[in-house]
Design an enzyme around this catalytic site. Sequence first.
Site, PDB file in Angstrom:
ATOM      1  N   SER A   1      36.273  42.075  39.642  1.00 58.97           N
ATOM      2  CA  SER A   1      37.741  41.985  39.024  1.00 58.97           C
ATOM      3  C   SER A   1      38.492  42.748  39.689  1.00 58.97           C
ATOM      4  O   SER A   1      38.781  43.316  41.001  1.00 58.97           O
ATOM      5  CB  SER A   1      37.570  43.848  38.232  1.00 58.97           C
ATOM      6  OG  SER A   1      38.221  44.011  36.802  1.00 58.97           O
ATOM      7  N   PRO A   2      39.723  42.471  39.694  1.00 60.75           N
ATOM      8  CA  PRO A   2      41.292  42.739  40.561  1.00 60.75           C
ATOM      9  C   PRO A   2      41.451  43.505  40.516  1.00 60.75           C
ATOM     10  O   PRO A   2      41.890  44.401  39.619  1.00 60.75           O
ATOM     11  CB  PRO A   2      42.161  41.249  39.598  1.00 60.75           C
ATOM     12  CG  PRO A   2      41.951  41.616  38.650  1.00 60.75           C
ATOM     13  CD  PRO A   2      39.875  41.340  38.427  1.00 60.75           C
TER      14      PRO A   2
ATOM     15  N   CYS B   1      44.295  46.961  41.960  1.00 61.69           N
ATOM     16  CA  CYS B   1      45.432  46.412  42.878  1.00 61.69           C
ATOM     17  C   CYS B   1      45.219  47.767  44.506  1.00 61.69           C
ATOM     18  O   CYS B   1      44.791  48.819  44.376  1.00 61.69           O
ATOM     19  CB  CYS B   1      46.562  46.928  41.981  1.00 61.69           C
ATOM     20  SG  CYS B   1      47.144  46.083  40.944  1.00 61.69           S
TER      21      CYS B   1
ATOM     22  N   ALA C   1      46.268  41.480  41.202  1.00 55.21           N
ATOM     23  CA  ALA C   1      47.573  41.548  40.244  1.00 55.21           C
ATOM     24  C   ALA C   1      48.437  41.005  41.602  1.00 55.21           C
ATOM     25  O   ALA C   1      48.896  41.420  42.093  1.00 55.21           O
ATOM     26  CB  ALA C   1      47.930  42.544  39.067  1.00 55.21           C
TER      27      ALA C   1
ATOM     28  N   GLN D   1      44.703  36.606  40.346  1.00 58.17           N
ATOM     29  CA  GLN D   1      45.655  37.168  39.227  1.00 58.17           C
ATOM     30  C   GLN D   1      46.497  37.098  38.922  1.00 58.17           C
ATOM     31  O   GLN D   1      47.264  37.734  40.117  1.00 58.17           O
ATOM     32  CB  GLN D   1      44.674  38.540  38.550  1.00 58.17           C
ATOM     33  CG  GLN D   1      45.362  38.928  37.404  1.00 58.17           C
ATOM     34  CD  GLN D   1      45.181  39.764  37.035  1.00 58.17           C
ATOM     35  OE1 GLN D   1      45.851  41.656  38.070  1.00 58.17           O
ATOM     36  NE2 GLN D   1      43.780  40.467  35.521  1.00 58.17           N
TER      37      GLN D   1
ATOM     38  N   TYR E   1      51.286  45.287  30.584  1.00 53.73           N
ATOM     39  CA  TYR E   1      52.304  44.934  31.403  1.00 53.73           C
ATOM     40  C   TYR E   1      53.101  43.258  30.575  1.00 53.73           C
ATOM     41  O   TYR E   1      52.441  43.430  29.467  1.00 53.73           O
ATOM     42  CB  TYR E   1      52.000  43.474  32.635  1.00 53.73           C
ATOM     43  CG  TYR E   1      50.836  45.250  33.058  1.00 53.73           C
ATOM     44  CD1 TYR E   1      51.945  45.754  33.896  1.00 53.73           C
ATOM     45  CD2 TYR E   1      49.456  45.244  33.884  1.00 53.73           C
ATOM     46  CE1 TYR E   1      51.283  47.574  35.204  1.00 53.73           C
ATOM     47  CE2 TYR E   1      48.956  45.774  34.589  1.00 53.73           C
ATOM     48  CZ  TYR E   1      49.626  47.273  34.585  1.00 53.73           C
ATOM     49  OH  TYR E   1      49.616  48.111  35.424  1.00 53.73           O
TER      50      TYR E   1
ATOM     51  N   ARG F   1      42.999  37.492  31.077  1.00 51.88           N
ATOM     52  CA  ARG F   1      42.778  38.647  30.758  1.00 51.88           C
ATOM     53  C   ARG F   1      43.955  39.555  29.919  1.00 51.88           C
ATOM     54  O   ARG F   1      45.251  39.460  29.899  1.00 51.88           O
ATOM     55  CB  ARG F   1      42.825  39.877  31.754  1.00 51.88           C
ATOM     56  CG  ARG F   1      42.368  40.801  31.812  1.00 51.88           C
ATOM     57  CD  ARG F   1      42.335  41.887  33.082  1.00 51.88           C
ATOM     58  NE  ARG F   1      40.999  41.826  33.290  1.00 51.88           N
ATOM     59  CZ  ARG F   1      40.662  42.244  34.089  1.00 51.88           C
ATOM     60  NH1 ARG F   1      41.120  43.478  35.171  1.00 51.88           N
ATOM     61  NH2 ARG F   1      39.491  42.541  34.788  1.00 51.88           N
TER      62      ARG F   1
ATOM     63  N   LEU G   1      33.418  50.328  33.042  1.00 53.68           N
ATOM     64  CA  LEU G   1      32.610  50.932  33.053  1.00 53.68           C
ATOM     65  C   LEU G   1      30.948  50.373  33.827  1.00 53.68           C
ATOM     66  O   LEU G   1      30.120  51.105  32.663  1.00 53.68           O
ATOM     67  CB  LEU G   1      33.327  52.213  32.677  1.00 53.68           C
ATOM     68  CG  LEU G   1      34.109  53.439  32.501  1.00 53.68           C
ATOM     69  CD1 LEU G   1      33.792  54.426  31.341  1.00 53.68           C
ATOM     70  CD2 LEU G   1      33.993  53.670  33.928  1.00 53.68           C
TER      71      LEU G   1
ATOM     72  N   ARG H   1      36.005  49.501  40.415  1.00 50.89           N
ATOM     73  CA  ARG H   1      35.428  50.527  40.878  1.00 50.89           C
ATOM     74  C   ARG H   1      33.803  50.844  41.452  1.00 50.89           C
ATOM     75  O   ARG H   1      33.776  51.476  43.025  1.00 50.89           O
ATOM     76  CB  ARG H   1      35.545  51.888  40.508  1.00 50.89           C
ATOM     77  CG  ARG H   1      37.114  51.856  39.836  1.00 50.89           C
ATOM     78  CD  ARG H   1      37.876  53.394  38.900  1.00 50.89           C
ATOM     79  NE  ARG H   1      38.257  53.126  38.257  1.00 50.89           N
ATOM     80  CZ  ARG H   1      38.333  53.732  37.080  1.00 50.89           C
ATOM     81  NH1 ARG H   1      38.812  55.658  37.254  1.00 50.89           N
ATOM     82  NH2 ARG H   1      38.774  53.144  35.854  1.00 50.89           N
TER      83      ARG H   1
END
Length: 361
Positions: A23-24, A26, A58, A100, A183, A231, A303, A326
């Site tokens: 996953s993107p 930051c 991002a 992304q 965003y 997304r 998760l 994560r």
Amino acid sequence: MTAHLFDPYQLRGVTLRNRIGISPMCMYSSTDGFANDWHTVHLGARAAGGAGLIIVEATAVEARGRITPRDLGLWSDAHIAPLAQAVAFMEAHGAVPGIQLAHAGRKASCYWPWAGKSGEVPAEEGGWQTIAPSAIRFRDDYPLPHALTVDEIHEIQAAFVAGARRALTAGFRWMELHGAHGYLMHSFYSPYSNQRTDEYGGSFDNRIRFLLETAEQVRAVWPDELPLTVRISATDWLGDAGWQIEDSVELARRLKAVGVDLIDCSSSGISATAKVPTGPSYQAPLAEAVRHEAGIPTAAVGLITEPAQADAIVRDGQADVVLIARESLRDPNWPIHAAQALGHDLAPMLPPQYARSVEKR
């Protein structure tokens, strides 16, 4: 035959070696938007670790679209070459390189997580004027955004198109537009943050116009053989006051009609006070609803930490791709370890430099 986590997955002319994506996330490690050695090493490690898809964090389409002054950007041709280095490494090690494209909107010009401060970065420390559909702060310590004019909206859409062209030049083969987490794109389609009364506010059709038009314009310059994905925050978790899953299903239908190939289903981010019922795989049912009711492929995120858990999401038809976030920071080799745990062939993922050691475990 039921698909599983380690089946290849084809979308348009791109085939993932498995259904695990990174996953993107930051990294807050750029200066003036430029990628550097950190990005190449970080992304490259996850390619060597066996992921089928890696979506770069991002990446702002203009400087004021950064969440923090340390965000990655693609608003100039000078940003292309450093990203191309990371792309080449990812692709050489079997992962499809994705990016992304993003604009933080009213949640821009804020401190990075370890700055020792939170909220708005003042002008004397490099902060800037933020923008949004309406002049409403995200929360009290965030900047007061400027409400965009229609001409300014069109300028930002052009920035997304220019960013897509640069991403193609850099070698990316998977495009994701960031329409989630409060965003800019999300703040247009959510009634919680959009109080406009012109063609970009009010009704459902008007609130989704910015995202829908931008996706259509990007699709026009993004090659037919390459996937275009979006997304979304599939729910604001605010009930009638915000965006809900039924809205996401209809939005997904509209996005599919303009050439979007997959919906990456996240949630929340529009309100600092939303009560989000987190837990293992808590967003997978959102991906399932969009997948089945809108008839479009989806990615699940949130998760997802265990191999059997990720495999079940694919086997049960909740999503076509599982995005690990994560957990991949804790274990860059998570796909290899998941294949071992589930009894799948490691050969499609293992770099030859690692093969002798890993296969003998």
